[in-house]
Design an enzyme around this catalytic site. Structure first.
Site, PDB file in Angstrom:
ATOM      1  N   PHE A 130       0.646  -1.306   0.028  1.00  0.00           N
ATOM      2  CA  PHE A 130      -0.081  -0.133   0.033  1.00  0.00           C
ATOM      3  C   PHE A 130       0.627   1.271   0.146  1.00  0.00           C
ATOM      4  O   PHE A 130       0.177   2.352  -0.107  1.00  0.00           O
ATOM      5  CB  PHE A 130      -1.034  -0.070   1.239  1.00  0.00           C
ATOM      6  CG  PHE A 130      -0.279   0.077   2.509  1.00  0.00           C
ATOM      7  CD1 PHE A 130       0.289   1.103   2.961  1.00  0.00           C
ATOM      8  CD2 PHE A 130      -0.469  -1.071   3.142  1.00  0.00           C
ATOM      9  CE1 PHE A 130       0.635   1.228   4.314  1.00  0.00           C
ATOM     10  CE2 PHE A 130       0.344  -1.110   4.506  1.00  0.00           C
ATOM     11  CZ  PHE A 130       1.008  -0.133   4.884  1.00  0.00           C
TER      12      PHE A 130
ATOM     13  N   ARG B  19     -12.071   8.266  13.134  1.00  0.00           N
ATOM     14  CA  ARG B  19     -12.041   7.655  11.493  1.00  0.00           C
ATOM     15  C   ARG B  19     -13.409   6.770  11.438  1.00  0.00           C
ATOM     16  O   ARG B  19     -14.002   6.630  10.394  1.00  0.00           O
ATOM     17  CB  ARG B  19     -11.084   6.230  11.906  1.00  0.00           C
ATOM     18  CG  ARG B  19      -9.586   7.003  11.664  1.00  0.00           C
ATOM     19  CD  ARG B  19      -8.399   6.093  11.979  1.00  0.00           C
ATOM     20  NE  ARG B  19      -7.190   6.334  11.431  1.00  0.00           N
ATOM     21  CZ  ARG B  19      -6.056   5.966  11.823  1.00  0.00           C
ATOM     22  NH1 ARG B  19      -6.020   5.086  12.810  1.00  0.00           N
ATOM     23  NH2 ARG B  19      -5.021   6.309  11.265  1.00  0.00           N
TER      24      ARG B  19
ATOM     25  N   HIS C  87      -3.682  10.771  11.415  1.00  0.00           N
ATOM     26  CA  HIS C  87      -2.500  10.047  11.639  1.00  0.00           C
ATOM     27  C   HIS C  87      -2.384  10.440  13.107  1.00  0.00           C
ATOM     28  O   HIS C  87      -2.511  11.595  13.614  1.00  0.00           O
ATOM     29  CB  HIS C  87      -1.274  10.367  10.929  1.00  0.00           C
ATOM     30  CG  HIS C  87       0.099   9.718  11.716  1.00  0.00           C
ATOM     31  ND1 HIS C  87       0.254   8.469  11.524  1.00  0.00           N
ATOM     32  CD2 HIS C  87       0.850  10.227  12.416  1.00  0.00           C
ATOM     33  CE1 HIS C  87       1.587   8.162  12.157  1.00  0.00           C
ATOM     34  NE2 HIS C  87       1.629   9.326  12.725  1.00  0.00           N
TER      35      HIS C  87
ATOM     36  N   ASN D  36      -8.303   7.582   5.914  1.00  0.00           N
ATOM     37  CA  ASN D  36      -8.851   7.372   7.352  1.00  0.00           C
ATOM     38  C   ASN D  36      -8.590   8.862   8.234  1.00  0.00           C
ATOM     39  O   ASN D  36      -8.687   8.584   9.416  1.00  0.00           O
ATOM     40  CB  ASN D  36      -8.213   6.017   7.757  1.00  0.00           C
ATOM     41  CG  ASN D  36      -6.754   6.135   7.854  1.00  0.00           C
ATOM     42  OD1 ASN D  36      -6.093   7.142   7.702  1.00  0.00           O
ATOM     43  ND2 ASN D  36      -6.208   5.112   8.453  1.00  0.00           N
TER      44      ASN D  36
HETATM   45  P1  IDP Z   1      -2.047   3.773  11.544  1.00  0.00           P
HETATM   46  O1  IDP Z   1      -2.338   4.867  10.947  1.00  0.00           O
HETATM   47  O2  IDP Z   1      -3.307   3.335  12.241  1.00  0.00           O
HETATM   48  O3  IDP Z   1      -0.879   3.760  12.586  1.00  0.00           O
HETATM   49  P2  IDP Z   1      -0.360   1.929   9.861  1.00  0.00           P
HETATM   50  O4  IDP Z   1      -0.614   0.708  10.056  1.00  0.00           O
HETATM   51  O5  IDP Z   1       0.867   2.536  10.866  1.00  0.00           O
HETATM   52  O6  IDP Z   1      -1.686   2.394  10.591  1.00  0.00           O
HETATM   53  O7  IDP Z   1      -0.384   2.479   8.349  1.00  0.00           O
HETATM   54  C1  IDP Z   1      -0.205   3.991   8.102  1.00  0.00           C
HETATM   55  C2  IDP Z   1      -1.185   4.435   7.342  1.00  0.00           C
HETATM   56  O8  IDP Z   1      -1.203   3.604   6.005  1.00  0.00           O
HETATM   57  C3  IDP Z   1      -2.611   4.187   7.356  1.00  0.00           C
HETATM   58  O9  IDP Z   1      -3.098   5.179   8.457  1.00  0.00           O
HETATM   59  C4  IDP Z   1      -3.567   4.271   6.283  1.00  0.00           C
HETATM   60  O10 IDP Z   1      -3.390   5.446   5.696  1.00  0.00           O
HETATM   61  C5  IDP Z   1      -2.379   3.525   5.304  1.00  0.00           C
HETATM   62  N1  IDP Z   1      -2.670   2.098   5.228  1.00  0.00           N
HETATM   63  C6  IDP Z   1      -2.469   1.145   6.362  1.00  0.00           C
HETATM   64  N2  IDP Z   1      -2.722   0.065   5.946  1.00  0.00           N
HETATM   65  C7  IDP Z   1      -3.177   0.040   4.518  1.00  0.00           C
HETATM   66  C8  IDP Z   1      -3.744  -0.946   3.737  1.00  0.00           C
HETATM   67  O11 IDP Z   1      -4.057  -2.272   4.038  1.00  0.00           O
HETATM   68  N3  IDP Z   1      -4.317  -0.529   2.634  1.00  0.00           N
HETATM   69  C9  IDP Z   1      -4.184   0.694   2.100  1.00  0.00           C
HETATM   70  N4  IDP Z   1      -3.709   1.757   3.032  1.00  0.00           N
HETATM   71  C10 IDP Z   1      -3.401   1.354   4.260  1.00  0.00           C
HETATM   72 MG    MG Z   2       1.090   3.821  12.213  1.00  0.00          MG
END
Ligand code: IDP
Ligand code: MG
Length: 131
Positions: free
Chosen positions: A57, A102, A115, A112
């Site tokens: 991603f 979210r 951050h 979403n």
């Molecule tokens: P977080 O923001 O809840 O900490 P992370 O796993 O650190 O989540 O991922 C960072 C950002 O990457 C997410 O907030 C989202 O925008 C994007 N993301 C994470 N997983 C996916 C996925 O499976 N598909 C598309 N985008 C993703």
């Molecule tokens: Mg993260």
């Protein structure tokens, strides 16, 4: 007092809900210590999301945020790192608890709305990147 980094992502900026989002942190007693509107480059996003480089991603995530207006916030308060993540809700809005940012404002697992730093080391590192 503990500090954490929040980003208001491009999807939320376009929905015109930055005030609503900031209010949700303030209502829990957290304080906006610093605030900046930024149009991020690929370089800064690669630093911020370095743990995700190479994941399937990653490129889409960069495309979603690069060159788009976002807001970076330093949010301060006792246990601000975990409280912000509770207020933000699960990464996938369809799995986020009702009442979280979210749940209320997220579009999908990528778009979403916000951050929040994951832990103390990340918070320090991320605040240095953006401020
Ligand atoms: P977080 O923001 O809840 O900490 P992370 O796993 O650190 O989540 O991922 C960072 C950002 O990457 C997410 O907030 C989202 O925008 C994007 N993301 C994470 N997983 C996916 C996925 O499976 N598909 C598309 N985008 C993703
Ligand atoms: Mg993260």
């Amino acid at each position: 007092m503990e500090k954490t980094l929040v980003l208001i992502k491009p999807d939320a900026m376009k929905k015109n809900i930055i005030g609503k989002i900031i209010s949700m942190y303030e209502e829990k007693g957290l304080v906006i210590e610093d605030c900046k509107m930024v149009v991020p480059s690929r370089n800064i996003l690669e630093k911020h999301y370095e743990e995700h480089i190479g994941k399937d991603f990653f490129e889409d995530l960069i495309k979603f945020m690069e060159g788009e207006k976002i807001i970076a916030l330093v949010v301060k308060g006792e246990n601000s790192i975990s409280i912000v993540r509770q207020i933000n809700g699960a990464t996938d809005p369809s799995k986020a608890d009702p009442g979280t940012i979210r749940y209320l404002y997220g579009t999908d697992i990528q778009q979403n709305a916000v951050h929040g730093s994951a832990n103390k080391d990340d918070a320090k590192r991320e605040i240095k990147i953006w401020f």
